[in-house]
Design an enzyme around this catalytic site. Structure first.
Site, PDB file in Angstrom:
ATOM      1  N   THR A 191       0.813  -1.194  -0.104  1.00  0.00           N
ATOM      2  CA  THR A 191      -0.146   0.059  -0.133  1.00  0.00           C
ATOM      3  C   THR A 191       0.734   1.198  -0.071  1.00  0.00           C
ATOM      4  O   THR A 191       0.609   2.144  -0.665  1.00  0.00           O
ATOM      5  CB  THR A 191      -1.008  -0.154   1.379  1.00  0.00           C
ATOM      6  OG1 THR A 191      -1.873  -0.768   1.225  1.00  0.00           O
ATOM      7  CG2 THR A 191      -1.714   1.324   1.483  1.00  0.00           C
ATOM      8  N   ASP A 233       1.673  -6.847  -4.282  1.00  0.00           N
ATOM      9  CA  ASP A 233       0.755  -6.912  -3.526  1.00  0.00           C
ATOM     10  C   ASP A 233       0.880  -7.727  -2.439  1.00  0.00           C
ATOM     11  O   ASP A 233       0.922  -8.836  -2.863  1.00  0.00           O
ATOM     12  CB  ASP A 233      -0.890  -6.585  -4.207  1.00  0.00           C
ATOM     13  CG  ASP A 233      -1.962  -6.655  -3.155  1.00  0.00           C
ATOM     14  OD1 ASP A 233      -1.690  -7.008  -2.002  1.00  0.00           O
ATOM     15  OD2 ASP A 233      -2.914  -5.883  -3.758  1.00  0.00           O
ATOM     16  N   SER A 234       1.123  -7.376  -1.233  1.00  0.00           N
ATOM     17  CA  SER A 234       1.393  -8.382  -0.208  1.00  0.00           C
ATOM     18  C   SER A 234       0.481  -9.663  -0.166  1.00  0.00           C
ATOM     19  O   SER A 234       0.800 -10.669   0.342  1.00  0.00           O
ATOM     20  CB  SER A 234       1.761  -7.950   1.120  1.00  0.00           C
ATOM     21  OG  SER A 234       0.668  -7.389   1.702  1.00  0.00           O
ATOM     22  N   THR A 267       0.823  -4.469   4.182  1.00  0.00           N
ATOM     23  CA  THR A 267       0.662  -4.788   5.565  1.00  0.00           C
ATOM     24  C   THR A 267      -0.012  -6.016   5.764  1.00  0.00           C
ATOM     25  O   THR A 267      -0.021  -6.794   6.792  1.00  0.00           O
ATOM     26  CB  THR A 267      -0.424  -3.778   6.097  1.00  0.00           C
ATOM     27  OG1 THR A 267      -1.522  -3.558   5.394  1.00  0.00           O
ATOM     28  CG2 THR A 267       0.395  -2.428   6.371  1.00  0.00           C
ATOM     29  N   ASP A 268      -0.823  -6.774   4.807  1.00  0.00           N
ATOM     30  CA  ASP A 268      -1.451  -7.829   4.834  1.00  0.00           C
ATOM     31  C   ASP A 268      -0.623  -9.184   5.543  1.00  0.00           C
ATOM     32  O   ASP A 268      -1.030  -9.678   6.047  1.00  0.00           O
ATOM     33  CB  ASP A 268      -2.037  -8.158   3.469  1.00  0.00           C
ATOM     34  CG  ASP A 268      -3.450  -7.323   3.233  1.00  0.00           C
ATOM     35  OD1 ASP A 268      -3.688  -6.464   4.447  1.00  0.00           O
ATOM     36  OD2 ASP A 268      -4.051  -7.478   2.147  1.00  0.00           O
ATOM     37  N   GLN A 297      -6.143 -20.298  18.303  1.00  0.00           N
ATOM     38  CA  GLN A 297      -6.969 -19.145  17.756  1.00  0.00           C
ATOM     39  C   GLN A 297      -7.041 -17.722  18.597  1.00  0.00           C
ATOM     40  O   GLN A 297      -7.348 -17.014  17.887  1.00  0.00           O
ATOM     41  CB  GLN A 297      -8.332 -19.728  17.435  1.00  0.00           C
ATOM     42  CG  GLN A 297      -8.160 -20.956  16.179  1.00  0.00           C
ATOM     43  CD  GLN A 297      -9.809 -21.388  16.034  1.00  0.00           C
ATOM     44  OE1 GLN A 297     -10.631 -20.552  16.349  1.00  0.00           O
ATOM     45  NE2 GLN A 297      -9.756 -22.646  15.476  1.00  0.00           N
ATOM     46  N   CYS A 298      -6.847 -18.194  20.007  1.00  0.00           N
ATOM     47  CA  CYS A 298      -7.076 -16.956  20.899  1.00  0.00           C
ATOM     48  C   CYS A 298      -5.657 -16.090  20.582  1.00  0.00           C
ATOM     49  O   CYS A 298      -4.643 -16.456  20.291  1.00  0.00           O
ATOM     50  CB  CYS A 298      -6.760 -17.051  22.204  1.00  0.00           C
ATOM     51  SG  CYS A 298      -8.490 -18.223  22.582  1.00  0.00           S
TER      52      CYS A 298
END
Length: 348
Positions: free
Chosen positions: A13, A57-58, A89-90, A272-273
């Site tokens: 970006t 594009d990441s 950033t992704d 997943q936490c």
């Protein structure tokens, strides 16, 4: 003598321009950045800008891009005192972790950053992030790969993108921030990794060797079986519930994991936490994974777990060697939970 910094622009970006209503990577970022910084260069360390031949594009990132970036850094290592990697950033957290593993023992700062708003937009956050990263990359006391964003300096193996549309997009949920940039530049020197002798390993990755799957209620065992049947698969990362729990009431699902482990596939358990550690023996549903040989991932981030598994496989680990290396701390990536106790030791 001024410390010189190399800026490596990979895409993302920060350097995108509008094209037909969407943002796309654009070349000649160094010229555009110099124009925006023209009135501030006297306050900044001297720097050069290079950009990858193929900007990304990441969201399109693959493990082969990690190799490309690391080779650029290694090729220029002796000519600069610090490095800034501009990245989308992704998937920046994945790259920050991967570079941390490949550049072990680095004796100079490597700072990844980017922006939520392109440099060419009037309200961009790019300039603040780049200026702070340039300053951080010229600090002799930083000897590791870090991610800087919106005032926070984070360890590369601990960083995560947690927000999609706010400027403070990144944090490290299970590790303290290494530094803050505000009126002053404040570093936690007690937390920074000490400088060491470079032990760089820049392998070629097999993008088909690692798969990550998140468990969900009612997940069919056939989904796991299909993933485990992939011919080149060597490592599976499962994102489990809570403290590392899985549906032990589903014998087909547990059996599929057990069969994969017997075939030599390393299965790594991360939660997943966002906060807390995997404690596989705390509940019966987690203990079932422990009995079949699933590897507890402590508080590894999903991004670091994925990059670590790839790195270890690409550097020759397999079977028992891989299973032993995955939970072992590397580049400050996890907290040690001593067996049979509740003593927790953060990795330096």
């Amino acid at each position: 003598m001024s410390r010189r910094v190399l800026v490596v622009y990979t895409g993302g970006t920060i350097g995108m321009v509008s094209s037909n209503g969407t943002y796309v990577p654009a070349a000649d970022f160094g010229t555009r950045l110099a124009r925006h910084l023209s009135e501030r260069t006297a306050e900044l360390p001297p720097f050069d800008v290079i950009e990858l031949n193929q900007l990304i594009d990441s969201a399109n990132l693959t493990p082969s891009n990690w190799t490309t970036m690391a080779r650029v850094l290694v090729d220029h290592w002796d000519r600069y005192d610090g490095f800034v990697v501009l990245h989308g950033t992704d998937t920046m957290s994945y790259t920050a972790a991967a570079l941390s593993y490949m550049l072990r023992g680095c004796d100079k700062p490597v700072i990844l950053t980017g922006s939520q708003i392109p440099l060419e937009r009037s309200r961009t956050d790019a300039l603040d992030n780049v200026i702070a990263s340039l300053c951080l990359a010229s600090v002799p006391g930083i000897s590791e790969v870090c991610l800087y964003f919106c005032g926070k300096l984070l360890r590369g193996t601990r960083a995560r993108k947690l927000k999609t549309s706010e400027l403070d997009a990144f944090d490290s949920p299970n590790a303290p921030v290494l530094g803050h940039v505000g009126i002053d530049l404040e570093l936690r020197h007690d937390l920074l990794l000490p400088p060491s002798r470079p032990d760089f390993q820049v392998p070629t990755f097999n993008p088909r060797s690692v798969v990550a799957l998140a468990l969900f209620p009612g997940m069919p065992a056939a989904l796991l079986e299909s993933a485990l049947a992939l011919p080149e698969l060597k490592g599976l990362i499962i994102h489990t519930y809570g403290a590392g729990n899985a549906p032990d009431g589903d014998p087909a699902l547990i059996g599929a994991l057990a069969q994969g482990i017997r075939r030599g596939i390393a299965v790594l358990n991360v939660s997943q936490c966002q906060h807390g550690l995997v404690a596989q023996k705390a509940y019966a549903s987690g203990a079932a994974l422990d009995r079949i040989g699933v590897i507890p991932g402590s508080d590894l981030t999903p991004e670091a777990a994925f990059a670590k598994c790839h790195f270890l496989l690409a550097t020759g680990h397999s079977g028992k060697s891989l299973s032993e290396a995955l939970p072992h701390p590397l580049s400050g990536d996890c907290t040690v939970l001593w067996q049979g106790t509740d003593d927790r030791t953060p990795c330096p």
